[in-house]
Design a protein around this motif. Structure first.
Motif, PDB file in Angstrom:
ATOM      1  N   LYS A 351      37.525  -2.528  26.355  1.00 33.58           N
ATOM      2  CA  LYS A 351      36.145  -3.013  26.430  1.00 33.58           C
ATOM      3  C   LYS A 351      35.896  -3.640  27.794  1.00 33.58           C
ATOM      4  O   LYS A 351      36.634  -4.511  28.240  1.00 33.58           O
ATOM      5  CB  LYS A 351      35.915  -4.043  25.322  1.00 33.58           C
ATOM      6  N   LYS A 352      34.867  -3.170  28.461  1.00 37.52           N
ATOM      7  CA  LYS A 352      34.426  -3.730  29.728  1.00 37.52           C
ATOM      8  C   LYS A 352      33.045  -4.349  29.535  1.00 37.52           C
ATOM      9  O   LYS A 352      32.417  -4.201  28.489  1.00 37.52           O
ATOM     10  CB  LYS A 352      34.371  -2.633  30.799  1.00 37.52           C
ATOM     11  N   SER A 353      32.552  -5.020  30.562  1.00 31.37           N
ATOM     12  CA  SER A 353      31.249  -5.682  30.443  1.00 31.37           C
ATOM     13  C   SER A 353      30.116  -4.699  30.189  1.00 31.37           C
ATOM     14  O   SER A 353      29.131  -5.019  29.514  1.00 31.37           O
ATOM     15  CB  SER A 353      30.955  -6.491  31.709  1.00 31.37           C
ATOM     16  N   LYS A 354      30.242  -3.465  30.708  1.00 31.78           N
ATOM     17  CA  LYS A 354      29.153  -2.498  30.592  1.00 31.78           C
ATOM     18  C   LYS A 354      29.446  -1.388  29.593  1.00 31.78           C
ATOM     19  O   LYS A 354      28.646  -0.463  29.438  1.00 31.78           O
ATOM     20  CB  LYS A 354      28.847  -1.893  31.958  1.00 31.78           C
ATOM     21  N   GLY A 355      30.593  -1.424  28.929  1.00 29.35           N
ATOM     22  CA  GLY A 355      30.905  -0.372  27.979  1.00 29.35           C
ATOM     23  C   GLY A 355      32.392  -0.257  27.703  1.00 29.35           C
ATOM     24  O   GLY A 355      33.135  -1.236  27.832  1.00 29.35           O
ATOM     25  N   ILE A 356      32.829   0.942  27.351  1.00 33.47           N
ATOM     26  CA  ILE A 356      34.209   1.188  26.955  1.00 33.47           C
ATOM     27  C   ILE A 356      34.831   2.270  27.830  1.00 33.47           C
ATOM     28  O   ILE A 356      34.211   3.303  28.103  1.00 33.47           O
ATOM     29  CB  ILE A 356      34.287   1.628  25.471  1.00 33.47           C
ATOM     30  N   GLU A 357      36.051   2.027  28.270  1.00 32.58           N
ATOM     31  CA  GLU A 357      36.855   3.036  28.950  1.00 32.58           C
ATOM     32  C   GLU A 357      37.936   3.524  27.994  1.00 32.58           C
ATOM     33  O   GLU A 357      38.547   2.733  27.278  1.00 32.58           O
ATOM     34  CB  GLU A 357      37.518   2.456  30.207  1.00 32.58           C
ATOM     35  N   VAL A 358      38.168   4.823  27.963  1.00 34.11           N
ATOM     36  CA  VAL A 358      39.148   5.425  27.074  1.00 34.11           C
ATOM     37  C   VAL A 358      40.203   6.148  27.896  1.00 34.11           C
ATOM     38  O   VAL A 358      39.882   6.860  28.856  1.00 34.11           O
ATOM     39  CB  VAL A 358      38.467   6.413  26.091  1.00 34.11           C
ATOM     40  N   LYS A 359      41.447   5.949  27.518  1.00 30.75           N
ATOM     41  CA  LYS A 359      42.557   6.648  28.168  1.00 30.75           C
ATOM     42  C   LYS A 359      43.273   7.490  27.124  1.00 30.75           C
ATOM     43  O   LYS A 359      43.601   7.002  26.042  1.00 30.75           O
ATOM     44  CB  LYS A 359      43.536   5.657  28.791  1.00 30.75           C
ATOM     45  N   MET A 360      43.519   8.759  27.440  1.00 28.73           N
ATOM     46  CA  MET A 360      44.187   9.675  26.510  1.00 28.73           C
ATOM     47  C   MET A 360      45.459  10.226  27.145  1.00 28.73           C
ATOM     48  O   MET A 360      45.534  10.452  28.346  1.00 28.73           O
ATOM     49  CB  MET A 360      43.268  10.855  26.161  1.00 28.73           C
ATOM     50  N   THR A 361      46.457  10.432  26.282  1.00 26.15           N
ATOM     51  CA  THR A 361      47.696  11.101  26.691  1.00 26.15           C
ATOM     52  C   THR A 361      47.972  12.217  25.701  1.00 26.15           C
ATOM     53  O   THR A 361      48.167  11.965  24.513  1.00 26.15           O
ATOM     54  CB  THR A 361      48.890  10.121  26.707  1.00 26.15           C
ATOM     55  N   LEU A 362      47.937  13.450  26.168  1.00 26.45           N
ATOM     56  CA  LEU A 362      48.258  14.617  25.345  1.00 26.45           C
ATOM     57  C   LEU A 362      49.596  15.163  25.811  1.00 26.45           C
ATOM     58  O   LEU A 362      49.835  15.329  27.010  1.00 26.45           O
ATOM     59  CB  LEU A 362      47.172  15.686  25.472  1.00 26.45           C
ATOM     60  N   TRP A 363      50.494  15.441  24.863  1.00 27.22           N
ATOM     61  CA  TRP A 363      51.864  15.799  25.222  1.00 27.22           C
ATOM     62  C   TRP A 363      52.034  17.272  25.582  1.00 27.22           C
ATOM     63  O   TRP A 363      53.057  17.664  26.088  1.00 27.22           O
ATOM     64  CB  TRP A 363      52.809  15.402  24.080  1.00 27.22           C
ATOM     65  N   LYS A 364      51.009  18.066  25.285  1.00 24.65           N
ATOM     66  CA  LYS A 364      51.017  19.469  25.697  1.00 24.65           C
ATOM     67  C   LYS A 364      49.650  19.791  26.280  1.00 24.65           C
ATOM     68  O   LYS A 364      48.676  19.070  26.063  1.00 24.65           O
ATOM     69  CB  LYS A 364      51.323  20.391  24.510  1.00 24.65           C
ATOM     70  N   ASP A 365      49.577  20.865  27.013  1.00 26.51           N
ATOM     71  CA  ASP A 365      48.309  21.275  27.605  1.00 26.51           C
ATOM     72  C   ASP A 365      47.322  21.651  26.494  1.00 26.51           C
ATOM     73  O   ASP A 365      47.583  22.575  25.705  1.00 26.51           O
ATOM     74  CB  ASP A 365      48.522  22.463  28.547  1.00 26.51           C
ATOM     75  N   ARG A 366      46.223  20.936  26.429  1.00 27.77           N
ATOM     76  CA  ARG A 366      45.198  21.215  25.422  1.00 27.77           C
ATOM     77  C   ARG A 366      43.865  21.514  26.104  1.00 27.77           C
ATOM     78  O   ARG A 366      42.799  21.165  25.597  1.00 27.77           O
ATOM     79  CB  ARG A 366      45.032  20.006  24.495  1.00 27.77           C
ATOM     80  N   SER A 367      43.913  22.160  27.235  1.00 26.15           N
ATOM     81  CA  SER A 367      42.702  22.385  28.035  1.00 26.15           C
ATOM     82  C   SER A 367      41.615  23.074  27.230  1.00 26.15           C
ATOM     83  O   SER A 367      40.432  22.738  27.333  1.00 26.15           O
ATOM     84  CB  SER A 367      43.036  23.235  29.270  1.00 26.15           C
ATOM     85  N   ALA A 368      42.002  24.026  26.401  1.00 23.32           N
ATOM     86  CA  ALA A 368      41.015  24.789  25.634  1.00 23.32           C
ATOM     87  C   ALA A 368      40.293  23.921  24.614  1.00 23.32           C
ATOM     88  O   ALA A 368      39.141  24.206  24.250  1.00 23.32           O
ATOM     89  CB  ALA A 368      41.696  25.968  24.945  1.00 23.32           C
ATOM     90  N   GLU A 369      40.967  22.869  24.138  1.00 20.72           N
ATOM     91  CA  GLU A 369      40.375  22.018  23.103  1.00 20.72           C
ATOM     92  C   GLU A 369      39.879  20.676  23.641  1.00 20.72           C
ATOM     93  O   GLU A 369      39.429  19.822  22.872  1.00 20.72           O
ATOM     94  CB  GLU A 369      41.399  21.744  21.987  1.00 20.72           C
ATOM     95  N   LYS A 370      39.977  20.472  24.954  1.00 18.09           N
ATOM     96  CA  LYS A 370      39.687  19.157  25.522  1.00 18.09           C
ATOM     97  C   LYS A 370      38.280  18.687  25.181  1.00 18.09           C
ATOM     98  O   LYS A 370      38.058  17.514  24.860  1.00 18.09           O
ATOM     99  CB  LYS A 370      39.868  19.202  27.036  1.00 18.09           C
ATOM    100  N   GLN A 371      37.296  19.590  25.211  1.00 18.90           N
ATOM    101  CA  GLN A 371      35.920  19.183  24.933  1.00 18.90           C
ATOM    102  C   GLN A 371      35.771  18.691  23.506  1.00 18.90           C
ATOM    103  O   GLN A 371      35.002  17.759  23.233  1.00 18.90           O
ATOM    104  CB  GLN A 371      34.963  20.340  25.195  1.00 18.90           C
ATOM    105  N   LYS A 372      36.513  19.282  22.564  1.00 18.61           N
ATOM    106  CA  LYS A 372      36.452  18.833  21.177  1.00 18.61           C
ATOM    107  C   LYS A 372      36.929  17.379  21.067  1.00 18.61           C
ATOM    108  O   LYS A 372      36.352  16.581  20.318  1.00 18.61           O
ATOM    109  CB  LYS A 372      37.312  19.728  20.291  1.00 18.61           C
ATOM    110  N   ILE A 373      37.974  17.064  21.820  1.00 22.23           N
ATOM    111  CA  ILE A 373      38.501  15.696  21.788  1.00 22.23           C
ATOM    112  C   ILE A 373      37.524  14.739  22.458  1.00 22.23           C
ATOM    113  O   ILE A 373      37.278  13.624  21.966  1.00 22.23           O
ATOM    114  CB  ILE A 373      39.881  15.634  22.458  1.00 22.23           C
ATOM    115  N   TYR A 374      36.927  15.166  23.580  1.00 17.45           N
ATOM    116  CA  TYR A 374      35.935  14.336  24.260  1.00 17.45           C
ATOM    117  C   TYR A 374      34.740  14.048  23.341  1.00 17.45           C
ATOM    118  O   TYR A 374      34.195  12.939  23.351  1.00 17.45           O
ATOM    119  CB  TYR A 374      35.457  15.021  25.532  1.00 17.45           C
ATOM    120  N   ASP A 375      34.339  15.034  22.567  1.00 14.19           N
ATOM    121  CA  ASP A 375      33.226  14.837  21.630  1.00 14.19           C
ATOM    122  C   ASP A 375      33.555  13.758  20.602  1.00 14.19           C
ATOM    123  O   ASP A 375      32.700  12.948  20.232  1.00 14.19           O
ATOM    124  CB  ASP A 375      32.894  16.147  20.914  1.00 14.19           C
ATOM    125  N   LEU A 376      34.823  13.731  20.146  1.00 12.78           N
ATOM    126  CA  LEU A 376      35.250  12.707  19.199  1.00 12.78           C
ATOM    127  C   LEU A 376      35.215  11.320  19.837  1.00 12.78           C
ATOM    128  O   LEU A 376      34.835  10.331  19.195  1.00 12.78           O
ATOM    129  CB  LEU A 376      36.657  13.016  18.686  1.00 12.78           C
TER     130      LEU A 376
END
Length: 393
Positions: A351-376
């Motif tokens: 939580k920051k003053s202006k919103g939220i920052e999110v950090k993700m770690t994926l253990w395998k390349d999920r480039s094809a599904e990345k947008q689905k995760i971003y939507d979540l």
């Protein structure tokens, strides 16, 4: 004996944890009562319910807990704060009361204070129980204030020669803020919770409040004769195939207590094989476990202490045991990114003053599904009524 594979177990548990799809609001009692929702860190239960219910805002959740009071928060399994249906209080509280020669849950660490005071556990619990009715008439803000207020109430009930020891600095890491008496009370509040003598009230800012079960719900806790059976059935339904040892670990109780509770439902159980070892399921769950439904949601972004992640057989969720320490930490677990019930990465939010920052770690390349995760991620931030500042990967 039937052999059950890991994928079937994951799909079965997604279903029993109500994570295969989102349900409507009228399912909330069943969902919160499936196996309870741990609320550490504060807000964890909200994230858990968000992942299971559609159209339920933070305001709606607060109303259920603080206004309607159909949900209740109290110390429950492993001594953790848990949110559950108020109508199932006997299952999430009374069922934890130990039998003869069984230890209370979450009280093992009290031995240092008992040795220092040279007083027995049962005597101190009895004295605290004499003081607990104070909460029938008041609400106390903050856990440390609760500990010290009740410790001051116990003081005049102690022998004269014990009172200076009671007021000595705590040996548990906060001697400047806690006395030995305050530490003793802190441990004994879990048994008091199981007896219906203390629950969480409405949160004030960052501070929890505490009062009695009677004050909060305007009735006393009524222990049910089959509460322990109901609790074990919930555990088996949500975490089966499983074992009595896993039950003890999940509850935080002694193996003796877990075995007693397990035996009460033994006639309802059936053995199966998992990874060449024997485990048990409710017989009525066998068909569902052997042929679990496919989830409607392939991807999930679970909070760090979601009930689904509370499985004792962690290899079912994450086969690579070298990664387990990244998911299950001593304190402050990260969230988990799931694909078809399997953990494929972790995430954290700040939580920051202006919103939220999110950090993700994926253990395998999920480039094809990345947008689905971003939507979540975006969906979660909207639920939290915040602005998404960035996603770091």
């Amino acid at each position: 004996m039937t052999e059950i594979n890991s994928q079937n177990i994951r799909l079965f548990r997604l279903y029993t944890h109500h994570l295969d799809r989102r349900r409507e609001k009228n399912y909330i009692p069943a969902i919160a009562g499936a196996c309870g929702m741990q609320n550490t860190p504060p807000g964890a239960w909200e994230t858990a319910l968000f992942n299971r219910i559609s159209g339920c805002s933070l305001g709606d959740m607060n109303a259920l807990l603080y206004t309607e009071k159909s949900l209740l928060q109290a110390w429950s399994f492993r001594g953790a704060p848990v949110v559950f249906p108020a109508g199932e209080s006997d299952v999430f509280l009374s069922a934890h009361v130990p039998g003869d020669s069984e230890d209370w849950i979450y009280t093992r660490g009290i031995s240092g204070a008992l040795d220092f005071l040279q007083m027995p556990f049962d005597e101190l619990l009895g004295k605290l129980k004499q003081v607990m009715p104070w909460l029938d008439e008041q609400t106390i803000e903050s856990k440390s204030t609760l500990d010290q207020t009740l410790a001051e109430g116990v003081l005049p009930l102690l022998p004269l020669e014990k009172r200076d020891l009671w007021n000595s600095p705590s040996m548990y890491g906060a001697p400047d803020r806690q006395t030995v008496g305050g530490a003793v009370v802190s441990f004994l509040l879990r048994p008091c919770a199981f007896l219906g003598l203390v629950v969480f009230g409405e949160r004030i800012g960052i501070s929890p409040t505490f009062t009695s079960y009677k004050s909060w719900l305007v009735q006393t806790l009524k222990p049910g004769g089959d509460a322990a059976k109901k609790l074990v059935r919930k555990f088996l339904h949500c975490y089966g195939p499983t074992t009595p040892y896993a039950l003890a670990s999940w509850l935080g109780c002694s193996e003796k207590q877990a075995r007693r509770m397990w035996e009460a439902v033994s006639a309802e159980l059936e053995p199966v094989r998992v990874d060449g070892k024997t485990a048990f399921i409710l017989s009525e769950d066998k068909d569902l476990l052997c042929s679990p439904p496919s989830p409607q949601r392939e991807w999930l972004l679970l909070g760090g202490h979601d009930p689904y992640l509370d499985q004792r057989d962690r290899h079912i969720l994450l086969d690579d045991q070298a990664l387990h320490k990244q998911v299950w930490k001593t304190v402050t677990n990260p969230g988990a990114i799931l694909q078809s019930g399997e953990i494929v990465g972790i995430w954290t939010s700040k939580k920051k003053s202006k919103g939220i920052e999110v950090k993700m770690t994926l253990w395998k390349d999920r480039s094809a599904e990345k947008q689905k995760i971003y939507d979540l991620v975006e969906e979660y931030v909207v639920f939290r009524q915040e602005k998404l500042l960035k996603i770091e990967q």
